[in-house]
Enzyme design. Structure first.
Site, PDB file in Angstrom:
ATOM      1  N   LYS A   1     -89.895  56.893  40.318  1.00 27.48           N
ATOM      2  CA  LYS A   1     -88.770  56.460  39.476  1.00 27.48           C
ATOM      3  C   LYS A   1     -89.039  56.873  38.024  1.00 27.48           C
ATOM      4  O   LYS A   1     -89.923  56.317  37.377  1.00 27.48           O
ATOM      5  CB  LYS A   1     -88.575  54.934  39.537  1.00 27.48           C
ATOM      6  CG  LYS A   1     -87.218  54.548  38.946  1.00 27.48           C
ATOM      7  CD  LYS A   1     -87.155  53.155  38.364  1.00 27.48           C
ATOM      8  CE  LYS A   1     -87.536  53.055  36.919  1.00 27.48           C
ATOM      9  NZ  LYS A   1     -86.686  53.753  35.938  1.00 27.48           N
TER      10      LYS A   1
ATOM     11  N   GLU B   1    -101.535  52.758  33.393  1.00 27.36           N
ATOM     12  CA  GLU B   1    -101.784  53.499  32.139  1.00 27.36           C
ATOM     13  C   GLU B   1    -100.822  52.931  31.119  1.00 27.36           C
ATOM     14  O   GLU B   1     -99.609  53.160  31.215  1.00 27.36           O
ATOM     15  CB  GLU B   1    -101.496  54.989  32.345  1.00 27.36           C
ATOM     16  CG  GLU B   1    -102.397  55.686  33.336  1.00 27.36           C
ATOM     17  CD  GLU B   1    -103.823  55.793  32.844  1.00 27.36           C
ATOM     18  OE1 GLU B   1    -104.060  55.613  31.638  1.00 27.36           O
ATOM     19  OE2 GLU B   1    -104.704  56.037  33.671  1.00 27.36           O
TER      20      GLU B   1
ATOM     21  N   CYS C   1     -98.901  57.721  23.799  1.00 27.41           N
ATOM     22  CA  CYS C   1     -99.703  56.516  24.084  1.00 27.41           C
ATOM     23  C   CYS C   1    -101.016  56.556  23.327  1.00 27.41           C
ATOM     24  O   CYS C   1    -101.530  55.527  22.917  1.00 27.41           O
ATOM     25  CB  CYS C   1     -99.944  56.405  25.581  1.00 27.41           C
ATOM     26  SG  CYS C   1    -100.647  57.877  26.304  1.00 27.41           S
TER      27      CYS C   1
ATOM     28  N   GLU D   1     -98.178  48.180  18.908  1.00 36.18           N
ATOM     29  CA  GLU D   1     -97.849  49.589  19.147  1.00 36.18           C
ATOM     30  C   GLU D   1     -96.420  49.835  18.674  1.00 36.18           C
ATOM     31  O   GLU D   1     -95.490  49.183  19.142  1.00 36.18           O
ATOM     32  CB  GLU D   1     -97.967  49.903  20.645  1.00 36.18           C
ATOM     33  CG  GLU D   1     -97.694  51.365  20.950  1.00 36.18           C
ATOM     34  CD  GLU D   1     -97.702  51.670  22.434  1.00 36.18           C
ATOM     35  OE1 GLU D   1     -97.066  50.915  23.207  1.00 36.18           O
ATOM     36  OE2 GLU D   1     -98.314  52.682  22.822  1.00 36.18           O
TER      37      GLU D   1
END
Ligand code: NAP
Length: 503
Positions: free
Chosen positions: A200, A275, A309, A406
């Site tokens: 997905k 992750e 990331c 973040e």
């Protein structure tokens, strides 16, 4: 005078890209392209203009269930189980060749998906490399022979060996920030090990996933081995990861969603690798090469408009060189060419969508409100699309949201440090632990710092390397669980069975 901005109609798109966009981006289930059962679709917008460029099937629970059934059937009762490593290798090598052959088209499609420069072949190269790497490993999956440590009194000998068998049906849920390499890096180890899967993509990047799925079919992947589901994470994604028929989940995305997926996985004890996000330190010592270090540190946070990331979003600079480094990065931030990825002149594209732009602007405002000093940027760019200015803050409170969270945008927090001890405490003062970058000419310093920073991937004297198929990828703490890429991906996609023959 108002500036003239390119609209999608003015992009120099290849004819087959135009044709691809004109059709609904459907699901691929059991080898058949089909709309969502509900018939609903969602809009895909170009990040550089926010114009709608395509429509994708909005999958619901019924679509996901069908996709898992197809993957299950292909794993349990189809010739796929008997296909040799050599045949799986051939499929992946053909896939790599097809990515290479269609490189220009794929770069344009990924540019429309994500906004990154269409002339940069980096993501295509990564895709090719992942497919080739796991093609090589497909023929090298084997167990080992073992000698038990002890024997029962009446037994003369025991011969033991392990089998490494495919784990079964894999569910892959992926983010939007590197949609092409991400798709290939999830699909390739699953095919190499003889698993089947449902993948997905993120709702923001349905384009490249659909085209890569077509290429997989062209490469000869049998029906049902890879199934593609487009649609919202909250519905399609959460149904997929909760399905007890799934044997392994591989998720790349935010820490928040990762945690909810981990809970769903625990319910069924589904194998899982995660992750997740980061707030990585970049570290420049006094003795670093000042011709390259500031530029490379700027790449670590401004590349992909900061939507990486591993972004080195917290920059620690040893005190003596602080002003020099900050002003070099400021110069870079203020001279970078920013605009649509379809224009080859541009170095930095837009953020993925209007809400990501709003989120990044909010963080910039929070930084200003918290009393941090804004060196440059701090605002959006007044033009269509989701463009923001590369931003640098200094004098930031360690408790401030911009220091701890973040942001996933081109926002750099620069902080001075005195010595190694001081630095390590600050660099490790985060919930994350994905990556770190270190610049120094002193080898001892580099080795000590790399050992002391709690992060999964460390680069010394260079900008963060792009994910390499042979290098383990993953993070400490809330940046994830497990390591993807490399040979460990083969371990994740297989179960070990121990067989003992008593003689
Ligand atoms: P995200 O919001 O977590 O979404 C990632 C994927 O999860 C998307 O496909 C999303 O679908 C789906 N999803 C959302 N809610 C879900 C749910 N409840 N159940 C199942 N699936 C769900 O992350 P993102 O915004 O796409 O990507 C940015 C994040 O990814 C950043 O935090 C970044 O650090 C992280 N990332 C990590 C790595 C790494 O290797 N460590 C690499 C790249 C990115 P929808 O798009 O439809 O919502």
């Amino acid at each position: 005078m108002t500036a003239k901005y390119l609209s999608v109609a003015e992009y120099n798109l290849l004819p087959n890209v135009k044709e691809y966009l004109s059709k609904e981006l459907k699901n691929c289930i059991g080898g058949k392209w089909q709309s969502a059962v509900s018939g609903e679709t969602f809009e895909k917008k170009d990040p550089a203009t926010n114009e709608v460029v395509a429509h994708a099937s909005k999958s619901g629970i019924a679509d996901v269930d069908m996709a898992v059934t197809a993957a299950r059937r292909a794993f349990d009762n189809s010739p796929w189980k008997k296909i040799t490593g050599a045949e799986r290798q051939d499929i992946l090598l053909r896939f790599a060749d097809l990515i290479d052959k269609n490189r220009e088209e794929l770069c344009q499609i990924e540019c429309l998906d994500l906004g990154r420069p269409a002339t940069d072949p980096g993501h295509c190269m990564m895709g090719i490399n992942f497919a080739k790497y796991y093609a090589g490993l497909a023929t090298k999956i084997s167990g080992e022979t073992l000698t038990p440590m002890t024997l029962l009194p009446h037994v003369d000998q025991v011969f033991s060996y392990t089998l490494r068998q495919p784990v079964g049906v894999v569910a892959a849920v992926i983010p939007w920030n590197a949609p092409m390499p991400m798709f290939v890096s999830k699909v390739a180890p699953a095919i190499a090990t003889g698993c089947t899967m449902v993948i997905k993509p993120a709702s923001d990047t349905p384009l490249i996933a659909g085209r890569l799925m077509e290429l997989l079919q062209e490469a000869g992947v049998p029906d049902g081995v890879v199934n593609l589901i487009q649609g919202p994470g909250g519905v399609a994604g959460s149904r997929l990861v909760s399905d007890p028929r799934i044997n392994k989940i591989t998720f790349t995305g935010s820490t928040e969603v990762g945690k909810s997926i981990a809970k769903a996985a625990m319910e069924n004890l589904t194998r899982i690798s995660l992750e997740l996000g980061g707030k990585s330190p970049s570290i420049i010592f006094d003795d670093a090469d000042m011709k390259s270090a500031p530029f490379e540190a700027s790449l670590c946070v401004f590349m992909n408009c900061g939507q990486i990331c591993v972004a080195g979003s917290r920059l620690f600079i040893q005190k003596k060189r602080f002003d020099e480094v900050v002003s070099a990065i400021q110069h870079r931030a203020e001279t970078m060419k920013i605009g649509p990825g379809m224009d080859p002149e541009n170095e930095m594209g837009p953020l993925i969508n209007a809400s990501q732009k709003a989120k990044v602007l909010q963080y910039m405002q929070k930084g200003i409100d918290s009393g941090a000093r804004l060196v440059t940027g701090g605002k959006g760019i007044d033009r269509p699309g989701n463009f923001v200015k590369p931003t640098i803050f200094v004098d930031v409170d360690k408790k401030a949201a911009i220091y701890r969270e973040e942001i996933f945008g081109p926002v750099l927090i620069a902080t001075p440090f005195n010595d190694l001890e001081d630095l390590i405490t600050e660099a490790n003062d985060t919930n994350y632990g994905l990556a770190a970058n270190i610049w120094t000419k002193d080898l001892n310093n580099a080795i000590k710092t790399a050992a002391a920073v709690n992060a999964g991937m460390i680069t010394i004297n260079g900008a963060t390397l792009p994910p390499d198929p042979n290098l383990p990828f993953g993070g400490f703490k809330q940046s994830g669980i497990g390591r993807e890429n490399g040979k460990s991906a083969i371990d994740y996609h297989t179960e070990v069975k121990t067989v003992s023959i008593v003689m």
